[in-house]
Design an enzyme around this catalytic site. Structure first.
Site, PDB file in Angstrom:
ATOM      1  N   ARG A  56     -31.889 -14.484   1.921  1.00 53.29           N
ATOM      2  CA  ARG A  56     -33.286 -14.923   1.743  1.00 53.29           C
ATOM      3  C   ARG A  56     -34.189 -14.232   2.770  1.00 53.29           C
ATOM      4  NH1 ARG A  56     -35.093 -19.730   3.696  1.00 53.29           N
ATOM      5  NH2 ARG A  56     -33.115 -20.746   3.280  1.00 53.29           N
ATOM      6  N   LYS A 206     -44.561  -4.264 -12.836  1.00 55.51           N
ATOM      7  CA  LYS A 206     -45.320  -3.382 -13.725  1.00 55.51           C
ATOM      8  C   LYS A 206     -44.938  -1.923 -13.448  1.00 55.51           C
ATOM      9  CE  LYS A 206     -47.038  -7.384 -14.838  1.00 55.51           C
ATOM     10  NZ  LYS A 206     -48.218  -7.974 -14.226  1.00 55.51           N
TER      11      LYS A 206
HETATM   12  C1  PLP Z   1     -48.642  -9.304 -13.773  1.00 52.88           C
HETATM   13  C2  PLP Z   1     -49.659  -9.337 -12.692  1.00 52.88           C
HETATM   14  C3  PLP Z   1     -49.490 -10.128 -11.550  1.00 52.88           C
HETATM   15  C4  PLP Z   1     -48.332 -11.087 -11.408  1.00 52.88           C
HETATM   16  O1  PLP Z   1     -47.127 -10.436 -11.248  1.00 52.88           O
HETATM   17  P1  PLP Z   1     -45.731 -11.069 -11.759  1.00 52.88           P
HETATM   18  O2  PLP Z   1     -44.757 -10.054 -11.303  1.00 52.88           O
HETATM   19  O3  PLP Z   1     -45.838 -11.209 -13.241  1.00 52.88           O
HETATM   20  O4  PLP Z   1     -45.588 -12.390 -11.086  1.00 52.88           O
HETATM   21  C5  PLP Z   1     -50.425 -10.037 -10.541  1.00 52.88           C
HETATM   22  N1  PLP Z   1     -51.494  -9.223 -10.647  1.00 52.88           N
HETATM   23  C6  PLP Z   1     -51.713  -8.464 -11.733  1.00 52.88           C
HETATM   24  C7  PLP Z   1     -52.908  -7.596 -11.784  1.00 52.88           C
HETATM   25  C8  PLP Z   1     -50.816  -8.506 -12.795  1.00 52.88           C
HETATM   26  O5  PLP Z   1     -51.054  -7.786 -13.904  1.00 52.88           O
END
Ligand code: PLP
Length: 388
Positions: A56, A206
């Site tokens: 962790r 992403k």
């Molecule tokens: C998807 C997203 C998040 C959140 O990220 P997760 O990995 O889905 O928790 C935060 N900011 C933006 C701009 C996003 O598109």
């Protein structure tokens, strides 16, 4: 790809000699680490953030990713979390206390807004949402108890920019902590820390991972700020990134520059082809010739990404027919992966009940351009537009 970027992605932090020459780093799939003496154990406990003791707190596979992402953002340090939402929550909770005030761009990612308005409001944190295109809006929202300013540039869904240099200067003048969600631009196209922003967060789910198979988040900044996140919400809430997911991220990162270049070129080509189409009211693509903020984009961004949105000239039924007719785009949330996606805003409302004060046009469809052939995607969009 520049030499520095290539070195960070391929070589920085890789200790191949210590790993029997393995070219690809091993996955340290272990929850804890043992030591041979109490003295060694005591030394490990003393610096849990930087020593393998309990996964962790620190794990070598996650730590390799930490070193690379900090370097990509030009930061002293970074901390990995189990998702982008966890990263943003930890960064805010570490820096904002009860009775304090946050200024946020008015249309942040949904769960960033929920963090501020639904969760932290219960603990006495107040948030003002401002139109991030004007610095004057941030100035006007300032209160004696303002502690943090939170931006997301380009902004979710419609990609408005916020002036990073001006906001960093505003934060410095008023003793505020500034945080930029840099997920859309990626560290390749925008370096908020270089403009004086204190903290950068990413949904590494992403572009950084890019393969739609893992969730991850990261916060980058000065060593003390990252330590503050580590000692506070990070260890207490425990949203650590698993070693296996860190390994997937390391693999995804190897091709980030190639993926981003392909997606950005394809998106630019698609945006140009759709501009002026009779079934489209507006194309939202930062930095394009029609973007009123293109000068700011040129000043603070090094390139575009594969994200664009289109506002369909029609009704909700027409948007649905368009989306249902797409053959090369998957209808799904998230973005930044190898596969092209379409996400219509109308999917988030049941029975056509749009709020009157919605900030996003109701016929908007967000497109994430993946790694397919640009011409195939373009033809697919054009044939589907015939159904509007
Ligand atoms: C998807 C997203 C998040 C959140 O990220 P997760 O990995 O889905 O928790 C935060 N900011 C933006 C701009 C996003 O598109």
């Amino acid at each position: 790809m520049n030499a520095q970027l290539s070195w960070i992605i391929n070589h920085l932090g890789e200790d191949r000699a210590a790993q029997r020459g393995a070219v690809v780093p091993p996955i340290y799939q272990t929850s804890m680490f043992c030591y041979r003496s109490v003295a060694e154990l005591r030394a490990a406990v003393a610096d849990e953030q930087n020593t393998p003791f309990y996964t962790r707190g620190n794990n070598p596979t996650v730590d390799l990713l930490r070193v690379k992402l900090a370097a990509l953002e030009g930061a002293e340090d970074a901390i990995l979390l189990a998702s982008g939402s966890a990263a943003i929550a930890a960064a805010v909770i570490a820096h904002v206390g009860q009775g304090e005030h946050v200024i946020s761009v008015r249309k942040p990612y949904t769960w960033t807004r929920n963090l501020l308005s639904e969760l932290l409001s219960r603990f006495g944190v107040e948030t003002s949402y401002v139109d991030g295109r004007e610095l004057a809006a941030f100035e006007a929202a300032l209160k004696p108890n303002t502690r943090m300013v939170l931006v997301e540039t380009p902004n979710s869904m419609t990609f408005e920019l916020q002036d990073l240099a001006a906001i960093a200067d505003f934060a410095r003048r008023h003793g505020l902590v500034s945080l930029c969600d840099n997920s859309y631009a990626s560290p390749l196209n925008q370096s908020p820390l270089a403009f004086g922003i204190d903290l950068v967060a990413h949904s590494a789910t992403k572009y950084l991972n890019g393969h739609s198979d893992a969730l991850a988040g990261v916060v980058c900044g000065r060593r003390e700020a990252i330590r503050r996140i580590f000692r506070g919400p990070y260890m207490a809430l425990g949203a650590a990134l698993s070693p296996h997911d860190a390994w997937l991220l390391l693999r995804g990162l190897r091709t980030l520059p190639l993926r981003l270049r392909h997606s950005a070129e394809a998106a630019a080509r698609i945006a140009a082809a759709l501009e002026g189409h009779p079934k489209i009211r507006k194309v939202y693509f930062p930095g394009s010739a029609n973007d009123p903020q293109r000068e700011l984009a040129a000043r603070q961004m090094r390139g575009g990404s594969g994200m664009l949105s289109i506002e369909i000239d029609g009704d909700a039924a027409g948007v649905e027919r368009f989306c249902d007719a797409l053959e090369h785009f998957l209808l799904a949330c998230s973005w930044g992966g190898h596969e092209s996606l379409a996400l219509p805003v109308c999917a988030f409302y049941q029975g056509g009940n749009y709020p009157a004060d919605a900030l996003v046009p109701q016929t908007l469809v967000r497109l994430s351009i993946g790694l397919e052939d640009a011409e195939v995607l373009c033809q697919d969009l054009l044939q589907a537009l015939e159904r509007v």
